[in-house]
Design an enzyme around this catalytic site. Structure first.
Site, mmCIF file in Angstrom:
data_model
loop_
_atom_site.group_PDB
_atom_site.id
_atom_site.type_symbol
_atom_site.label_atom_id
_atom_site.label_comp_id
_atom_site.label_asym_id
_atom_site.label_seq_id
_atom_site.Cartn_x
_atom_site.Cartn_y
_atom_site.Cartn_z
ATOM 1 N N HIS A 1 0.854 -1.196 0.000
ATOM 2 C CA HIS A 1 0.000 0.000 0.000
ATOM 3 C C HIS A 1 0.884 1.238 0.000
ATOM 4 O O HIS A 1 2.093 1.154 0.239
ATOM 5 C CB HIS A 1 -0.903 0.021 1.243
ATOM 6 C CG HIS A 1 -0.131 0.169 2.529
ATOM 7 N ND1 HIS A 1 0.516 -0.891 3.127
ATOM 8 C CD2 HIS A 1 0.129 1.243 3.309
ATOM 9 C CE1 HIS A 1 1.123 -0.475 4.221
ATOM 10 N NE2 HIS A 1 0.917 0.831 4.353
ATOM 11 N N ASP B 1 0.894 5.162 1.936
ATOM 12 C CA ASP B 1 0.231 5.880 3.023
ATOM 13 C C ASP B 1 -0.453 7.109 2.425
ATOM 14 O O ASP B 1 0.055 7.716 1.490
ATOM 15 C CB ASP B 1 1.239 6.273 4.106
ATOM 16 C CG ASP B 1 1.837 5.044 4.799
ATOM 17 O OD1 ASP B 1 1.254 3.941 4.664
ATOM 18 O OD2 ASP B 1 2.877 5.187 5.466
ATOM 19 N N HIS C 1 4.834 0.253 -0.167
ATOM 20 C CA HIS C 1 5.553 -0.608 0.778
ATOM 21 C C HIS C 1 4.656 -1.716 1.325
ATOM 22 O O HIS C 1 3.427 -1.667 1.162
ATOM 23 C CB HIS C 1 6.138 0.234 1.923
ATOM 24 C CG HIS C 1 5.129 1.059 2.667
ATOM 25 N ND1 HIS C 1 4.570 2.208 2.146
ATOM 26 C CD2 HIS C 1 4.561 0.900 3.893
ATOM 27 C CE1 HIS C 1 3.714 2.727 3.009
ATOM 28 N NE2 HIS C 1 3.679 1.941 4.080
ATOM 29 N N ARG D 1 7.420 -8.886 15.554
ATOM 30 C CA ARG D 1 7.817 -7.538 15.140
ATOM 31 C C ARG D 1 6.735 -6.533 15.532
ATOM 32 O O ARG D 1 5.542 -6.816 15.429
ATOM 33 C CB ARG D 1 8.038 -7.522 13.629
ATOM 34 C CG ARG D 1 8.483 -6.189 13.077
ATOM 35 C CD ARG D 1 8.812 -6.300 11.583
ATOM 36 N NE ARG D 1 9.274 -5.019 11.094
ATOM 37 C CZ ARG D 1 8.475 -4.040 10.724
ATOM 38 N NH1 ARG D 1 7.171 -4.203 10.757
ATOM 39 N NH2 ARG D 1 8.968 -2.882 10.322
HETATM 40 O O1 LIG Z 1 5.181 -2.047 10.148
HETATM 41 C C1 LIG Z 1 5.753 -1.252 9.406
HETATM 42 O O2 LIG Z 1 6.978 -1.130 9.378
HETATM 43 C C2 LIG Z 1 4.974 -0.399 8.446
HETATM 44 C C3 LIG Z 1 3.568 -0.119 8.868
HETATM 45 C C4 LIG Z 1 2.801 0.590 7.818
HETATM 46 O O3 LIG Z 1 3.153 0.589 6.677
HETATM 47 C C5 LIG Z 1 1.581 1.345 8.179
HETATM 48 O O4 LIG Z 1 1.145 1.299 9.350
HETATM 49 O O5 LIG Z 1 1.037 2.011 7.279
HETATM 50 FE FE LIG Z 2 2.172 2.127 5.539
#
Ligand SMILES: O=C(O)CCC(=O)C(=O)O
Ligand SMILES: [Fe+2]
Length: 270
Positions: A150, A152, A208, A218
């Protein structure tokens, strides 16, 4: 996407916010369900908002905070919610200041004056969101994703990631998906769709995803920063350049994104 060091946010605060996020996600499921995000609501515990767009399962749980999180935290820890809330408030304060600094640097690199952006002053009052992400150890990581690909939506996202791999960014050409390896104390910064629009695609939104991990649990903490919903987005142009995107409000873009996800940018292209 890039990583920042020398950002002035103490390592101890980064460790604390991560520890508090872990404390939340390690609660029994029935306890976490007490803080479930309500249908149509923005805050609380739940699955990723992009879940309905994907058939592959996501090995992920999240908790979203906007401003105060006291109501949900009281559900989770009726007698002991203060430490969590205080940490989240302090962290949001630091992220807001850092995001504003980054925004000023972005403007400088684009050779744009702050006064040329009509909503620049309102950035100080916008309500950003803090998203705690949890990706538990996964017995069969090939069958799921951590978080599906996706971009942001807002201007900038600042991410603190725990010391384990999982985050990847897509690079055009031969590289494809590239790992964003954790650097101790560094924060990851994602360019979001709104910066892509207002910079007229001089800053490209970061596509990403997160892959699941067999070995460790994680955690990441993402701070989403952008102007208030009513702000008018207008591509800011160097001389002789035509706008690539039509002007619209943040609210209108958010609703296009909610319906069309990553097709949203191409739908507003001129
Ligand atoms: O967990 C991550 O490193 C990325 C999280 C992410 O892309 C988001 O919350 O939009
Ligand atoms: Fe994200």
């Amino acid at each position: 996407m890039f990583q920042v060091i020398g950002h002035g946010v103490c390592l101890s605060l980064l460790e604390e916010v991560e520890a508090e996020a872990r404390r939340l996600f390690e609660l029994p499921a029935r306890q976490k369900m007490k803080a479930l995000r309500s249908p149509g609501g923005a805050t609380g515990y739940g699955t990723a908002r992009i879940t309905p767009f994907f058939s592959k399962n996501m090995w992920h749980e999240g908790f979203t905070i906007m401003g105060s999180c006291v109501d949900h935290a009281k559900e989770l820890w009726p007698r002991n919610y203060k430490r969590f809330c205080d940490t989240m408030v302090e962290y949001q304060k630091k992220m807001k200041a850092l995001a504003y600094q980054l925004w000023l640097l972005v403007l400088k690199s684009l050779d744009i004056q702050e006064k040329d952006v009509t909503w620049a002053a309102s950035l100080q009052h916008s309500e950003a969101a803090l998203q705690l992400n949890s990706y538990p150890c996964c017995p069969d990581p090939d069958r799921v994703l951590g978080l599906a690909p996706h971009t942001d939506t807002l201007l900038l996202t600042i991410v603190h990631q725990s010391d384990s791999n999982g985050l990847q960014v897509f690079k055009d050409g031969v590289l494809g998906w590239v790992s964003v390896s954790p650097i101790a104390g560094a924060l990851v910064v994602n360019v979001g769709d709104l910066l892509h629009i207002v910079s007229n695609a001089r800053f490209l939104t970061a596509y990403h995803r997160v892959v699941a991990n067999q070995a460790c649990h994680r955690v990441s903490i993402a701070y989403f920063y952008g102007p208030p919903a009513e702000s008018e987005l207008v591509p800011i142009l160097p001389k002789l350049q035509a706008p690539c995107y039509r002007s619209l409000t943040v609210k209108q873009y958010v609703s296009v994104k909610a319906k069309h996800l990553e097709k949203a940018l191409s739908l507003i292209r001129i």
